[in-house]
Scaffold this motif. Structure first.
Motif, PDB file in Angstrom:
ATOM      1  N   SER A 175       0.867  -1.242  -0.156  1.00 14.17           N
ATOM      2  CA  SER A 175      -0.277  -0.029   0.012  1.00 14.17           C
ATOM      3  C   SER A 175       0.901   1.174   0.151  1.00 14.17           C
ATOM      4  CB  SER A 175      -1.410   0.097   0.860  1.00 14.17           C
ATOM      5  OG  SER A 175      -1.633   1.033   1.309  1.00 14.17           O
ATOM      6  N   VAL A 176       2.208   1.289   0.754  1.00 13.86           N
ATOM      7  CA  VAL A 176       2.422   2.885   0.918  1.00 13.86           C
ATOM      8  C   VAL A 176       3.598   2.854   0.367  1.00 13.86           C
ATOM      9  CG1 VAL A 176       4.769   3.457   2.230  1.00 13.86           C
ATOM     10  CG2 VAL A 176       2.700   2.371   3.253  1.00 13.86           C
ATOM     11  N   VAL A 177       3.792   1.880  -0.854  1.00 13.96           N
ATOM     12  CA  VAL A 177       4.657   1.220  -2.320  1.00 13.96           C
ATOM     13  C   VAL A 177       4.020   2.294  -3.183  1.00 13.96           C
ATOM     14  CG1 VAL A 177       5.768   0.339  -3.815  1.00 13.96           C
ATOM     15  CG2 VAL A 177       6.585  -0.456  -1.150  1.00 13.96           C
ATOM     16  N   GLY A 178       2.887   1.621  -3.054  1.00 14.23           N
ATOM     17  CA  GLY A 178       2.317   2.210  -4.120  1.00 14.23           C
ATOM     18  C   GLY A 178       1.684   3.639  -4.327  1.00 14.23           C
ATOM     19  N   ILE A 179       1.074   4.363  -3.002  1.00 12.08           N
ATOM     20  CA  ILE A 179       1.124   5.413  -2.760  1.00 12.08           C
ATOM     21  C   ILE A 179       2.339   6.636  -3.490  1.00 12.08           C
ATOM     22  CG2 ILE A 179       0.466   7.438  -0.959  1.00 12.08           C
ATOM     23  CD1 ILE A 179      -0.732   5.302   0.685  1.00 12.08           C
TER      24      ILE A 179
END
Length: 454
Positions: A120-124
């Motif tokens: 999730s963090v990487v995608g953001i």
């Protein structure tokens, strides 16, 4: 105009950075401060969030991941975490989920980011970076079409408008929008740079321009792995191939054959962006032992899992969305559909120079008209297909990857500014920008609260 104090054509990148930071910061605050989990609590149930207590996770980072992993983002992050297990997941970007998986796994191994919700963090982070870079690329693309001082004004304003895209929070969330936009704009920039206003270019410059078509095709292919509508950009290469074949009928030359080869390779690369994920899915679901029955779509003449999923699970198809209950959604999509069609038809008629205030006839002006016609076709086709075949409200975010309407609106704003007596044009320009801003802000609240129709 509200945008005037922030735009400086002498320092375009600094201006764009300021506007991007302010707008994305405002949307970020809206998303983070929106209370409640909304009507759907799916994000709180998926495994990567439930295991968060096993790691020393900052509360702030947990809140960000929870608020921005909504709607389609749940599919992307889950597929990035454990791969594609179910058919319906293949409606969502194979390319982006693999990129998130590789980056997340790499950061976890080196200990930079080691949380249960890495994906999730990487995608953001990918979405923020891709959106920021796409603003710069759009500026370069428009400036390549309209070189000169006036062109810099148009390019800067068009890039500012992309910051305010009605795609809103979807350009910050771990979804495919930002990556698709960035790759599409890059591919279109290379495509535009592969042309020269003069047919009498030298051998070395002609070779370089033809060579630019190949990375243009590769980038559009990568964009297609992020969003399938990226395949429409293959129309650029198809049109150029038809033009070259007609030209060959009038006389064969090494330069024409070389460019036709480059166009063919570019078109194949774009198509592979759609075909390769389908092939991977075919290997998974259709090449089974003799005692297992393959899925029904495996026996089709063109066994595309994407087409099957859109039909079977999402109920996409000709006029299927045309029901009384969906009338409000058509109303929601109507402004963006109107913008796409109005700007596209303007480009197809070849009178964009008039809109842009560039009336002088020249080889560069004629080339610009021709390139704008090419760039407008995918945009118009997308609007028509969405209106008749798809869940129509998604046009507000799918439109973010098409440059012509940003250019059209930028020209409209500049014309309204220079011709204050034209009240109709001024109202149209201001109304369109107000729609973009209000829609993006409201959508941010709906997105964070997991409420339709974001």
């Amino acid at each position: 105009m509200a945008w005037k104090p922030w735009t400086d054509i002498c320092h375009p990148y600094q201006s764009l950075l300021v506007i991007f930071t302010l707008w994305k910061g405002l949307l970020f605050l809206i998303v983070i401060l929106t209370p409640g989990a909304g009507y759907d609590t799916s994000t709180t149930l998926i495994q990567w969030n439930g295991n968060a207590t096993k790691t020393p996770m900052p509360v702030f980072l947990e809140t960000v991941s929870l608020k921005l992993t909504r709607w389609d983002a749940i599919y992307f992050t889950k597929a990035a975490n454990r791969g594609y297990d179910f058919e319906q997941e293949w409606a969502f970007s194979y390319g982006l989920s693999r990129l998130i998986h590789v980056l997340g796994d790499g950061l976890r191994k080196v200990g930079i980011l080691d949380y249960a919700f890495n994906e999730s963090v990487v995608g953001i982070l990918v979405s923020y970076a891709a959106h920021g870079l796409s603003v710069i690329v759009l500026y370069q693309l428009i400036y390549a079409l309209f070189p000169g001082a006036h062109g810099r004004k148009i390019a800067l304003l068009a890039a500012c408008l992309h910051v305010l895209s009605p795609a809103g929070a979807f350009l910050s969330a771990p979804t495919a929008e930002s990556a698709h936009v960035f790759l599409s704009f890059c591919g279109s920039l290379f495509f535009v740079q592969s042309f020269s206003p003069s047919d009498a270019s030298s051998f070395s410059s002609g070779l370089l321009q033809d060579a630019l078509l190949v990375p243009a095709g590769i980038l559009h292919g990568l964009a297609t792995t992020c969003r399938s509508n990226g395949l429409l950009n293959g129309i650029l290469f198809f049109e150029e191939a038809v033009r070259l074949l007609f030209s060959l009928s009038l006389g064969v030359s090494h330069a024409k054959l070389r460019r036709l080869l480059a166009v063919g390779v570019a078109g194949i690369c774009t198509g592979l962006g759609f075909i390769l994920p389908q092939y991977i899915a075919y290997q998974k679901f259709c090449t089974l032992p003799a005692n297992q029955e393959p899925r029904v779509w495996c026996r089709r003449t063109i066994p595309s899992i994407y087409s099957f999923v859109q039909d079977h699970y999402w109920d996409n198809g000709f006029l299927r969305y045309w029901t009384l209950s969906n009338i409000p959604l058509f109303g929601l999509a109507a402004p963006m559909l109107a913008i796409l069609m109005a700007s596209g038809s303007q480009a197809l008629r070849g009178d964009f120079r008039k809109v842009a205030g560039e009336m002088r006839d020249s080889p560069q002006a004629r080339l610009t008209d021709r390139l704008l016609r090419s760039l407008a076709v995918p945009q118009v086709v997308l609007a028509v297909l969405t209106f008749f075949n798809h869940h129509v409200q998604v046009i507000t975010r799918m439109s973010s990857g098409y440059p012509v309407w940003y250019l059209w609106l930028a020209c409209l704003l500049l014309q309204a500014r220079s011709s204050k007596e034209d009240g109709g044009r001024n109202r149209k320009a201001n109304l369109t920008v107000n729609y973009m801003v209000v829609y993006a802000l409201v959508q941010g609240v709906l997105f964070a609260s997991f409420l339709p129709p974001a």
